[in-house]
Design a protein around this motif. Sequence first.
Motif, short mmCIF file in Angstrom:
data_model
loop_
_atom_site.label_atom_id
_atom_site.label_comp_id
_atom_site.label_asym_id
_atom_site.label_seq_id
_atom_site.Cartn_x
_atom_site.Cartn_y
_atom_site.Cartn_z
N ALA A 14 0.83 -1.20 0.00
CA ALA A 14 0.00 0.00 0.00
C ALA A 14 0.87 1.26 0.00
CB ALA A 14 -0.92 -0.02 1.21
N ALA A 15 0.55 2.18 -0.88
CA ALA A 15 1.25 3.46 -0.91
C ALA A 15 0.61 4.40 0.12
CB ALA A 15 1.15 4.08 -2.30
N THR A 16 1.28 5.49 0.43
CA THR A 16 0.72 6.44 1.38
C THR A 16 0.63 7.83 0.75
OG1 THR A 16 0.85 7.23 3.67
CG2 THR A 16 2.95 6.96 2.46
N ARG A 17 0.21 8.82 1.52
CA ARG A 17 0.10 10.21 1.06
C ARG A 17 0.58 11.10 2.20
NH1 ARG A 17 -5.11 11.80 -1.97
NH2 ARG A 17 -5.20 13.38 -0.32
N GLY A 18 0.86 12.33 1.87
CA GLY A 18 1.36 13.26 2.89
C GLY A 18 0.38 13.55 3.99
N ASP A 19 -0.92 13.38 3.71
CA ASP A 19 -1.92 13.71 4.73
C ASP A 19 -2.32 12.49 5.57
OD1 ASP A 19 -3.29 12.39 2.73
OD2 ASP A 19 -4.54 14.09 2.16
N VAL A 20 -1.61 11.38 5.38
CA VAL A 20 -1.81 10.21 6.24
C VAL A 20 -0.83 10.29 7.40
CG1 VAL A 20 -1.76 7.68 6.39
CG2 VAL A 20 -2.58 8.80 4.29
N VAL A 21 -1.34 10.63 8.58
CA VAL A 21 -0.48 10.76 9.76
C VAL A 21 -0.04 9.37 10.22
CG1 VAL A 21 -0.33 11.61 12.14
CG2 VAL A 21 -1.70 12.86 10.44
N LEU A 22 -0.95 8.40 10.15
CA LEU A 22 -0.67 7.02 10.57
C LEU A 22 -1.53 6.10 9.72
CD1 LEU A 22 0.85 5.28 12.72
CD2 LEU A 22 -1.19 5.51 14.15
N GLY A 23 -0.87 5.19 9.00
CA GLY A 23 -1.61 4.29 8.10
C GLY A 23 -1.80 2.91 8.70
N ILE A 24 -1.70 1.88 7.85
CA ILE A 24 -1.90 0.50 8.28
C ILE A 24 -0.93 0.13 9.41
CG2 ILE A 24 -1.71 -1.92 7.52
CD1 ILE A 24 -2.39 -0.93 4.68
N GLY A 25 -1.42 -0.60 10.41
CA GLY A 25 -0.50 -1.17 11.40
C GLY A 25 -0.76 -0.78 12.84
N ASP A 26 -1.77 0.03 13.09
CA ASP A 26 -2.11 0.35 14.48
C ASP A 26 -3.59 0.01 14.67
OD1 ASP A 26 -2.18 1.70 17.17
OD2 ASP A 26 -0.24 2.46 16.49
N ASP A 27 -4.20 0.46 15.77
CA ASP A 27 -5.62 0.14 15.98
C ASP A 27 -6.52 0.90 15.03
OD1 ASP A 27 -5.61 -1.83 18.06
OD2 ASP A 27 -4.83 -0.30 19.38
N ALA A 28 -6.05 2.03 14.55
CA ALA A 28 -6.83 2.86 13.64
C ALA A 28 -5.87 3.73 12.85
CB ALA A 28 -7.82 3.73 14.42
N ALA A 29 -6.35 4.31 11.77
CA ALA A 29 -5.55 5.24 10.98
C ALA A 29 -5.81 6.66 11.47
CB ALA A 29 -5.92 5.12 9.50
N ILE A 30 -4.82 7.53 11.27
CA ILE A 30 -4.99 8.95 11.59
C ILE A 30 -4.77 9.75 10.31
CG2 ILE A 30 -4.24 10.87 13.06
CD1 ILE A 30 -3.07 8.87 15.01
N LEU A 31 -5.75 10.60 9.99
CA LEU A 31 -5.77 11.31 8.72
C LEU A 31 -5.97 12.79 8.96
CD1 LEU A 31 -8.23 8.73 7.17
CD2 LEU A 31 -5.75 8.82 6.82
N VAL A 116 -5.45 2.86 4.00
CA VAL A 116 -4.91 3.22 5.32
C VAL A 116 -5.30 2.26 6.44
CG1 VAL A 116 -4.75 5.67 4.74
CG2 VAL A 116 -6.85 4.78 5.82
N GLY A 117 -6.13 1.26 6.15
CA GLY A 117 -6.49 0.35 7.23
C GLY A 117 -7.58 -0.61 6.82
N GLY A 118 -8.12 -1.31 7.81
CA GLY A 118 -9.16 -2.31 7.57
C GLY A 118 -8.86 -3.58 8.33
#
Lengths: 317, 317
Positions: A14-31, A116-118
């Motif tokens: 999965a690619a990311t973007r500058g406005d993704v504070v936290l993507g895949i890998g935690d309990d939730a994403a931060i955008l 960013v998650g799921g």
Amino acid sequence: MSEFDLIALIHARAATRGDVVLGIGDDAAILRVPSGRDLVVAMDTLNSGVHFPEDTAPADIGWKALAVNLSDLAAMAATPAWCTLSLSLPQPDAAWVDGFLDGFLALATRHEVALVGGDTTRGPLSVCVTVHGLVEPRGALRRKGARVGDDVWVTGTLGDAAAALRQWQAGDAIAPALRARLDRPTPRVAAGHALAGIATACIDVSDGLLADLGHLCRASRVGAALDVDALPASDTLRAAFDRDSVCTLQSAGGDDYELCFTAPKTARLAVESALFACEVPATRIGRITADAELIVLHDADGGAWSPPRRGYEHFGG
Amino acid sequence: MSEFDLIALIHARAATRGDVVLGIGDDAAILRVPSGRDLVVAMDTLNSGVHFPEDTAPADIGWKALAVNLSDLAAMAATPAWCTLSLSLPQPDAAWVDGFLDGFLALATRHEVALVGGDTTRGPLSVCVTVHGLVEPRGALRRKGARVGDDVWVTGTLGDAAAALRQWQAGDAIAPALRARLDRPTPRVAAGHALAGIATACIDVSDGLLADLGHLCRASRVGAALDVDALPASDTLRAAFDRDSVCTLQSAGGDDYELCFTAPKTARLAVESALFACEVPATRIGRITADAELIVLHDADGGAWSPPRRGYEHFGG
């Protein structure tokens, strides 16, 4: 191959973007939503055997699962930003997931959407996607807003996907051009964006033109009169079916993921210029009437025409 | 009863909020994120027979589907705001959906979460929910951040839900207090919020304490040493199982939806005050070590203890 291995596989691609504070890998994403933008959210599920034939290639399922959601953002004139994916699989299968991601991420990349998650779960094959887009306050198109006298327009052509499904259900050979429309619909994101400020109302055609235009009319408290011979069809569709079947597939078929929208007569040039700029064809197919919620179809000679059924419903409508 | 009737049923019962510009009933929802807040997004699916027993009441399925998602927001210290729901049903069933909404909306109301969209489809029973929360920039708790020497804490008690599932699988009578923990988990939203700025890392316990603390340790590049006899258990759990089973259910059971978090020793009073204020009990169960990703368990006498398996994975891990 565990659930966590599958998530690691997805995360790695999965690619990311500058406005993704936290993507895949935690309990939730931060955008981070930019100031001065509203958030637009749509969610659609595809179940195997209901929304796609069981023999659909994983890459096509991936593409379509994101496409049907981006189509909802397109109908609101929103710019896609992020998505989350919930994948239910009968058993963990890295090769299947890799194929799925080929299609899903190809479309995500095209629209600069970050996954960013799921989650991944065990269960019958099912794909649920939530997409997030951005729009200026009061800049979204809605189903509500069509006015009596407005033109009714539709992008692209109608009926191809339903024709492929009909051929598949009949056990016939499926024309590749039709199957491509069923498996790889094109969400009209650029067209939706271009129509903001011009169109008075908009919806994407997923359940069939008459069903979806019906939703638009209900929300706008208007009716519509359509010229059935004006409905745009591909050459492949016209070559494969007789005129009455073509009209039925176009008006009641579904799975088109084109935009059906309304605009004042005075905006015809503006509509054409806006869509020309994003290379999306569009056709005027009728006009909005004061007959609340009633959609009338006529042919080129002015005679009435009606399809055998009105659109597709998942629950046997 | 059509798909649209079901959506109308859901629409009629869903409450809204002032920051919902457009809720259920268009192609997508429009939401206003307050300036100075980041968006926090989590998505989790529950499949019948995998995530809940087939005989679970619709209201409990509704409650749990939202609870497991709110639990993810809780672990990030986010304040819940909106959710979307995708419901797959073998057949349209208004009574079932009404029961489902009883549980779903009871929890949504408790946390002032507005249901703003989603879809209903035909398919094997499955519930997918996406929740959206808000957090101040850099205010979220993450899995990353635990430091060597930190205390390891857990809220509430562990093992009750897994005990109910074990009784169900064995065909035994299920203790009502345990079944309630399985069917109606309590997302620790207020606790998560209270721990922001105090805890160094946090995760919710969904797959089992060791599995989830393992994720936290991996993200933080640390290990942990736990006192297995310090793990909090309900009186019902202790009365129903022997000591070794209790410890196994607590450490490897899953479905607890408690928060496991770390905090410096100097913050013990702050942790206790913060959680006392929101009436959530918490227990210190060990400390963070430098043994990267290694979790060691010992009993009150200092002897090593290990459970038969480490946590729950959907794909047979």
